[in-house]
Every structure is written in structure tokens, then in C-alpha cells.
Design a protein around this motif. Structure first.
Motif, PDB file in Angstrom:
ATOM      1  N   ILE A 217       0.834  -1.196   0.000  1.00  0.00           N
ATOM      2  CA  ILE A 217       0.000   0.000   0.000  1.00  0.00           C
ATOM      3  C   ILE A 217       0.873   1.251   0.000  1.00  0.00           C
ATOM      4  N   PHE A 218       1.922   1.225   0.801  1.00  0.00           N
ATOM      5  CA  PHE A 218       2.831   2.366   0.917  1.00  0.00           C
ATOM      6  C   PHE A 218       3.484   2.692  -0.426  1.00  0.00           C
ATOM      7  N   LEU A 219       3.969   1.664  -1.135  1.00  0.00           N
ATOM      8  CA  LEU A 219       4.632   1.889  -2.422  1.00  0.00           C
ATOM      9  C   LEU A 219       3.640   2.367  -3.491  1.00  0.00           C
ATOM     10  N   SER A 220       2.412   1.832  -3.446  1.00  0.00           N
ATOM     11  CA  SER A 220       1.391   2.295  -4.392  1.00  0.00           C
ATOM     12  C   SER A 220       1.079   3.767  -4.174  1.00  0.00           C
ATOM     13  N   ALA A 221       0.993   4.173  -2.903  1.00  0.00           N
ATOM     14  CA  ALA A 221       0.728   5.577  -2.583  1.00  0.00           C
ATOM     15  C   ALA A 221       1.890   6.462  -3.022  1.00  0.00           C
ATOM     16  N   ALA A 222       3.117   6.001  -2.798  1.00  0.00           N
ATOM     17  CA  ALA A 222       4.290   6.790  -3.184  1.00  0.00           C
ATOM     18  C   ALA A 222       4.336   6.989  -4.696  1.00  0.00           C
ATOM     19  N   ALA A 223       3.990   5.928  -5.443  1.00  0.00           N
ATOM     20  CA  ALA A 223       3.987   6.039  -6.910  1.00  0.00           C
ATOM     21  C   ALA A 223       2.968   7.076  -7.371  1.00  0.00           C
ATOM     22  N   LEU A 224       1.821   7.148  -6.695  1.00  0.00           N
ATOM     23  CA  LEU A 224       0.808   8.145  -7.050  1.00  0.00           C
ATOM     24  C   LEU A 224       1.253   9.550  -6.646  1.00  0.00           C
ATOM     25  N   LEU A 225       1.841   9.671  -5.458  1.00  0.00           N
ATOM     26  CA  LEU A 225       2.281  10.975  -4.974  1.00  0.00           C
ATOM     27  C   LEU A 225       3.468  11.518  -5.767  1.00  0.00           C
ATOM     28  N   PHE A 226       4.144  10.639  -6.487  1.00  0.00           N
ATOM     29  CA  PHE A 226       5.243  11.062  -7.361  1.00  0.00           C
ATOM     30  C   PHE A 226       4.764  12.120  -8.359  1.00  0.00           C
ATOM     31  N   SER A 227       3.491  12.055  -8.720  1.00  0.00           N
ATOM     32  CA  SER A 227       2.949  13.015  -9.688  1.00  0.00           C
ATOM     33  C   SER A 227       3.072  14.451  -9.192  1.00  0.00           C
ATOM     34  N   SER A 228       3.161  14.642  -7.870  1.00  0.00           N
ATOM     35  CA  SER A 228       3.275  15.988  -7.311  1.00  0.00           C
ATOM     36  C   SER A 228       4.576  16.666  -7.708  1.00  0.00           C
ATOM     37  N   PHE A 229       5.579  15.884  -8.085  1.00  0.00           N
ATOM     38  CA  PHE A 229       6.893  16.450  -8.409  1.00  0.00           C
ATOM     39  C   PHE A 229       7.083  16.669  -9.905  1.00  0.00           C
ATOM     40  N   ILE A 230       6.107  16.293 -10.704  1.00  0.00           N
ATOM     41  CA  ILE A 230       6.212  16.496 -12.148  1.00  0.00           C
ATOM     42  C   ILE A 230       6.045  17.983 -12.458  1.00  0.00           C
ATOM     43  N   GLY A 231       6.922  18.522 -13.275  1.00  0.00           N
ATOM     44  CA  GLY A 231       6.811  19.914 -13.666  1.00  0.00           C
ATOM     45  C   GLY A 231       8.125  20.664 -13.673  1.00  0.00           C
ATOM     46  N   PHE A 232       9.089  20.237 -12.837  1.00  0.00           N
ATOM     47  CA  PHE A 232      10.362  20.946 -12.816  1.00  0.00           C
ATOM     48  C   PHE A 232      11.084  20.860 -14.159  1.00  0.00           C
ATOM     49  N   ASP A 233      10.754  19.833 -14.939  1.00  0.00           N
ATOM     50  CA  ASP A 233      11.391  19.646 -16.247  1.00  0.00           C
ATOM     51  C   ASP A 233      11.078  20.787 -17.217  1.00  0.00           C
ATOM     52  N   SER A 234      10.011  21.550 -16.932  1.00  0.00           N
ATOM     53  CA  SER A 234       9.673  22.668 -17.817  1.00  0.00           C
ATOM     54  C   SER A 234      10.797  23.703 -17.855  1.00  0.00           C
ATOM     55  N   ILE A 235      11.592  23.754 -16.805  1.00  0.00           N
ATOM     56  CA  ILE A 235      12.741  24.671 -16.781  1.00  0.00           C
ATOM     57  C   ILE A 235      13.716  24.302 -17.895  1.00  0.00           C
ATOM     58  N   ALA A 236      13.935  22.989 -18.062  1.00  0.00           N
ATOM     59  CA  ALA A 236      14.870  22.529 -19.089  1.00  0.00           C
ATOM     60  C   ALA A 236      14.388  22.878 -20.487  1.00  0.00           C
ATOM     61  N   GLN A 237      13.078  22.854 -20.699  1.00  0.00           N
ATOM     62  CA  GLN A 237      12.554  23.160 -22.038  1.00  0.00           C
ATOM     63  C   GLN A 237      12.832  24.605 -22.428  1.00  0.00           C
ATOM     64  N   ALA A 238      13.007  25.472 -21.420  1.00  0.00           N
ATOM     65  CA  ALA A 238      13.273  26.890 -21.682  1.00  0.00           C
ATOM     66  C   ALA A 238      14.771  27.171 -21.767  1.00  0.00           C
ATOM     67  N   GLY A 239      15.577  26.131 -21.956  1.00  0.00           N
ATOM     68  CA  GLY A 239      17.025  26.303 -21.965  1.00  0.00           C
ATOM     69  C   GLY A 239      17.536  27.252 -23.022  1.00  0.00           C
ATOM     70  N   GLY A 240      16.801  27.418 -24.112  1.00  0.00           N
ATOM     71  CA  GLY A 240      17.223  28.316 -25.179  1.00  0.00           C
ATOM     72  C   GLY A 240      16.989  29.783 -24.872  1.00  0.00           C
ATOM     73  N   GLU A 241      16.308  30.075 -23.747  1.00  0.00           N
ATOM     74  CA  GLU A 241      16.003  31.461 -23.396  1.00  0.00           C
ATOM     75  C   GLU A 241      16.561  31.863 -22.044  1.00  0.00           C
ATOM     76  N   ALA A 242      17.402  30.996 -21.446  1.00  0.00           N
ATOM     77  CA  ALA A 242      17.958  31.253 -20.119  1.00  0.00           C
ATOM     78  C   ALA A 242      19.230  32.077 -20.198  1.00  0.00           C
TER      79      ALA A 242
END
Length: 495
Positions: A217-242
Motif C-alpha cells: 500500500i505504501f509503495l502504491s501511494a508513493a507512486a501516485l504521490l510522485f505526480s506531485s513532483f512532475i513539472g520541474f522539467d519545464s525549466i529545461a525546455q526553456a534552456g534556449g532562453e535562459a
């Protein structure tokens, strides 16, 4: 003689704007909903939500480090695509970023669509019943969602300065309003909540003190909560304007993931400090719940409205940053010839990829219409989670492989230059992300649904098939005119 400006993206994004791009892509509905609705999605997690959340941060941190290291060597628009296509394999770079683009594009539409009920709740709390009722009408909800998307497309096209003027104030306001919940956790506790519950509803509740720990149960919950950290990669997509990208990209990525991670944890901890976890679990089984709804019993009405407004702003603030992210992916594909060349056009005055932004708005609009007519938007979110787990996994594989597959670019790495440390981060990321992906896929395929197409895994597989067909067609086409095509993909694209 008149000299036209060079048609390339302008490096105008400083550290604060880059960090805000990541923060705004990460913070959204999940902070107000996921840590509490997880009691229904993963029954039995009970009091172990916060430890599961902390555990979910581990693979995300390895992925963030991999992104930061690779970003210091390859500061270009469409970051994740560039990293994998130059450091691993052009095909793997494209299909991974294509699934990322597809998932995020649909989720932009989903976010715009679910923002309207949050706005409705704010108007209802303010006593504007007529406005609140009108926001429940289908065509009005769709119109508002589409208007939000196209307004932010227009703002993005106007340039980075215009983007910053919107994103930065909204980010600070979002943190400020969300901070009310954290402060409330220092003032109120479970006894205050239980007393307020009895006074307001006339019912009493006896909290459950303990439940057995279960690793599955703990690992299933952690896998779902992982979605909360999605988004930081958008910084990398803006690498051409940094500005100063070798330093600013990795710094912004780490600031975003640590800042948002800490804010998430304190926010969820405050709610669970006030509201007993067993009450949260009981309520989640019967209806959709959120942080503002749970805290409405103990907080003064004015603060309750502020929290609702903060939730709406957090959702709205996702849109400009995510539109920037997906448009830069398409721009990078087009520059490499893997996508129609017109998508790489740059506005002659604004120096923004305006065609790619229009295309991103079109895809997001499909997400809005799909959410409305399907009546369910969680499938799109599940597809995004699968896509991003695969994408993060490939970034870690790229970090491990780049030293042998592309030593020239590997020499350009500007942070954590020690190869042993790079390999440790890469392999730890590969191991942890593979485990999370297996857990997430198993949970998806074992879930009971009305039809096979309500499982995100086969839908993601179909998307991969489409991406493969697009890549093969364009690769064969390019190969006819470029005998040294593979060698070109060992070099960074021109800015």
C-alpha cells in the motif's frame, strides 16, 4: 541599410523566472486534492501519507539532478528532447519527449477545465449565487477554459517579459495564500476540528489512532504521490532562453523541486495535523474532498475564501508555464527536421516560437473538449504520469551513457563534474524510477475499468506507436539528403 534581428530565441530569462516556470508547473490541484483523495485511491494508506510523500521525492530528486547536470552541458530549447537525442539516441529522445508533450498538452486542457469549479466555489463562498450557478453550465465552463488557454498563448507570444509579468506575481500570491494553511497548522489541532465539527453539524467523530503498515500500500501511494513532483522539467525546455544557462538551469531546477517539495510537505502536514487522517479517509470514500473543504470547519470564512482563491490561482498559474514547456519541445523537433519546419518559426519582433505556441494551444483545447465530453479527466493525468516516469528514466539513462556515446558534449557538463557522482546519481535514478514505473503500470493494469481504453498504459503505448511512425518517416526523409545525419545528432543545434 536595415539589419533585421536574427531569428532566434532571446536569452532573457533570469534565475527567478526560470525557477517560477518550474514552480508554477508543479504547484496546482495536487496540493489541495491529491494528498487527501489518496485515502480513496489507495485505501489503507491511513496515517502514512506524509512518509509516502517523502519517499516519492527520492526518484524525483535523482531525476532533477540528472536534468540539472545535462542542462548545464546542453542549454537549448526543448531540453529533455535535446538531452536524450544527443546523449543517448535520436529515436529515444523523440518518442520520450513526444509522450511527454502529448501528456502535458492534454493535461493543460484538463487543468483549464477543472479550474472553473474552483472559481465557482470562490464565487459561492462570496455569496454570488447567480454567478456560481452560471459557472455550472456546460458551454460557459468550456468557454472559460478555452479563454484561459488562449489568453496565456497570447501572453507567451508577446515575449518573456510579458510572461514574467504574469507568472511572478501569481507565484508569490499562490505561496502567500497557500501559506495560510501552513500557519493554521500551528494554531489549530485535531481537538479544535472535532469541536467545530460537532458545533457545525451536530455529529461527533471518534478518530482512529492506528492502522497496520503495509509495504504494498505504501509503495502504491508513493507512486501516485510522485505526480506531485512532475513539472520541474519545464525549466529545461526553456534552456534556449535562459541567461547564463550553464549555472542558472541546474540551480533553478533544484530550487524548484526543493522549494515546492517543502511547501507540499508542510501544507499536507498542516491539514493532517488539524483534521484526523481517519476522518479524511472516511470522507474521501464518499465524495471528492479538498484542503479548503476540510478546513472550512475551523477557519474563519474569510480565510476559507482565501484558501479557495489560492487553489484557483495555483491551477491558473500552471497554464502559462506548461504552454511554454510543450511549445519549446515542438520547436526543438522542428529545428531538427523531425516535425514540420513551420513550427520552428520565430516571431520577428517578439522572438518567440509563435507557431509552436499556437499549436500547443490547439492541443490543449482538445484536452478541454475531451474532458467535457468524456466526463472524466483522470485518464489524461495517468497518461501524463506514465509519460513523465519514462521521460525521467531516460534522462537518468542518458546521464549514465553520455560519457561513452557523446564524450564531446559530456566534457561540457558544468556542475557535478565528478564522473563517479554522475554515475551514482544516474544508476540510483534508474533503479528507483524503474521500480515506481513498474508499480504504477501494475496498479493501472489491475484496476477495474469499463473498457481497455480506460487504462492509461495501452493508450500510452498507442501514443508511442504514433511517435515511432512520425520519427521513422522523417528520419528516412532526412537520411536521403543527409548522409551524415547521425553525426549531426551528435552536435547541439544552433541557437
Amino acid at each position: 541599410m536595415f539589419n533585421a534581428k536574427p531569428k532566434k530565441l532571446a536569452r532573457q530569462m533570469g534565475l527567478l523566472a526560470l525557477t517560477a516556470t518550474g514552480v508554477c508547473s508543479m504547484l496546482g490541484a495536487s496540493i489541495n486534492v491529491v494528498p487527501f483523495m489518496i485515502q480513496r485511491n489507495v485505501p489503507g494508506i491511513g496515517p502514512y501519507v506524509l512518509p509516502a510523500f517523502a519517499f516519492a521525492a527520492i526518484p524525483a530528486l535523482f531525476a532533477a539532478l540528472a536534468y540539472g547536470i545535462l542542462g548545464s552541458a546542453m542549454p537549448r530549447a526543448g531540453g529533455s528532447y535535446i538531452y536524450a537525442s544527443r546523449g543517448l539516441n535520436p529515436y529515444l529522445g523523440f518518442i520520450a519527449s513526444f509522450s511527454q508533450w502529448f501528456g502535458l498538452s492534454i493535461v493543460i486542457g484538463v487543468i483549464a477545465y477543472v479550474t472553473v469549479p474552483f472559481i465557482r466555489d470562490v464565487t459561492l463562498a462570496l455569496g454570488w449565487e447567480g454567478t456560481s450557478q452560471s459557472l455550472e453550465i456546460g458551454w460557459i465552463r468550456v468557454t472559460i477554459a478555452l479563454s484561459l488557454i488562449w489568453a496565456f498563448v497570447a501572453i507567451n507570444i508577446q515575449g518573456i517579459k510579458s510572461y514574467e509579468r504574469i507568472v511572478l506575481p501569481m507565484m508569490f500570491l499562490m505561496f502567500g495564500l497557500g501559506g495560510i494553511v501552513i500557519v493554521a497548522g500551528l494554531i489549530y489541532d485535531a481537538s479544535d476540528f472535532l469541536l467545530a465539527l460537532e458545533n457545525n453539524t451536530g455529529t461527533t467523530f471518534e478518530p482512529t489512532e492506528h492502522t497496520d503498515f503495509d509495504w504494498r500500500i505504501f509503495l502504491s501511494a508513493a507512486a501516485l504521490l510522485f505526480s506531485s513532483f512532475i513539472g520541474f522539467d519545464s525549466i529545461a525546455q526553456a534552456g534556449g532562453e535562459a541567461k547564463n544557462p550553464t549555472k542558472s538551469l541546474p540551480t533553478a531546477i533544484l530550487l524548484a523541486i526543493f522549494g515546492v517539495g517543502l511547501f507540499y510537505f508542510l501544507f499536507a502536514a498542516s491539514v493532517y495535523h488539524i483534521v484526523p487522517w481517519s476522518y479524511v479517509a472516511q470522507e474521501a470514500m464518499g465524495k471528492d474532498i479538498s484542503a479548503p473543504g476540510l478546513l472550512s470547519y475551523v477557519l474563519p470564512s474569510g480565510l476559507g475564501i482565501a484558501i479557495l482563491a489560492g487553489a484557483a490561482i495555483a491551477l491558473i498559474n500552471d497554464l502559462p508555464a506548461m504552454l511554454l514547456s510543450v511549445s519549446r519541445l515542438m520547436f526543438a523537433w522542428a529545428k531538427d527536421g523531425i516535425f514540420p519546419k513551420a513550427v520552428s518559426k520565430i516571431h520577428p519582433k517578439k522572438q518567440t516560437p509563435h507557431v509552436a505556441l499556437w499549436a500547443a494551444g490547439g492541443m490543449a483545447s482538445i484536452g478541454v473538449l475531451g474532458s467535457h465530453f468524456a466526463g472524466d479527466f483522470f485518464l489524461g493525468i495517468d497518461i501524463m504520469v506514465t509519460s513523465m516516469m519514462v521521460n525521467f528514466l531516460l534522462m537518468c539513462i542518458t546521464l549514465v551513457s553520455i560519457g561513452k556515446l557523446n564524450p564531446e558534449i559530456a566534457k561540457r557538463i558544468g556542475v557535478l563534474k565528478n564522473r563517479t557522482m554522475q554515475l551514482l546519481i544516474g544508476w540510483m535514478g534508474i533503479g528507483s524510477l524503474s521500480a515506481f514505473l513498474i508499480i504504477h503500470t501494475y496498479k493501472d493494469m489491475m484496476a477495474e475499468t469499463k473498457a481497455w481504453y480506460f487504462h492509461s498504459t495501452p493508450i500510452w503505448g498507442i501514443v508511442m506507436g504514433v511517435a515511432s511512425a512520425i520519427f521513422v518517416y522523417n528520419w528516412v526523409r532526412l537520411k536521403k539528403n543527409e548522409p551524415l545525419l547521425k553525426e549531426r545528432f551528435l552536435q547541439l543545434p544552433e541557437e
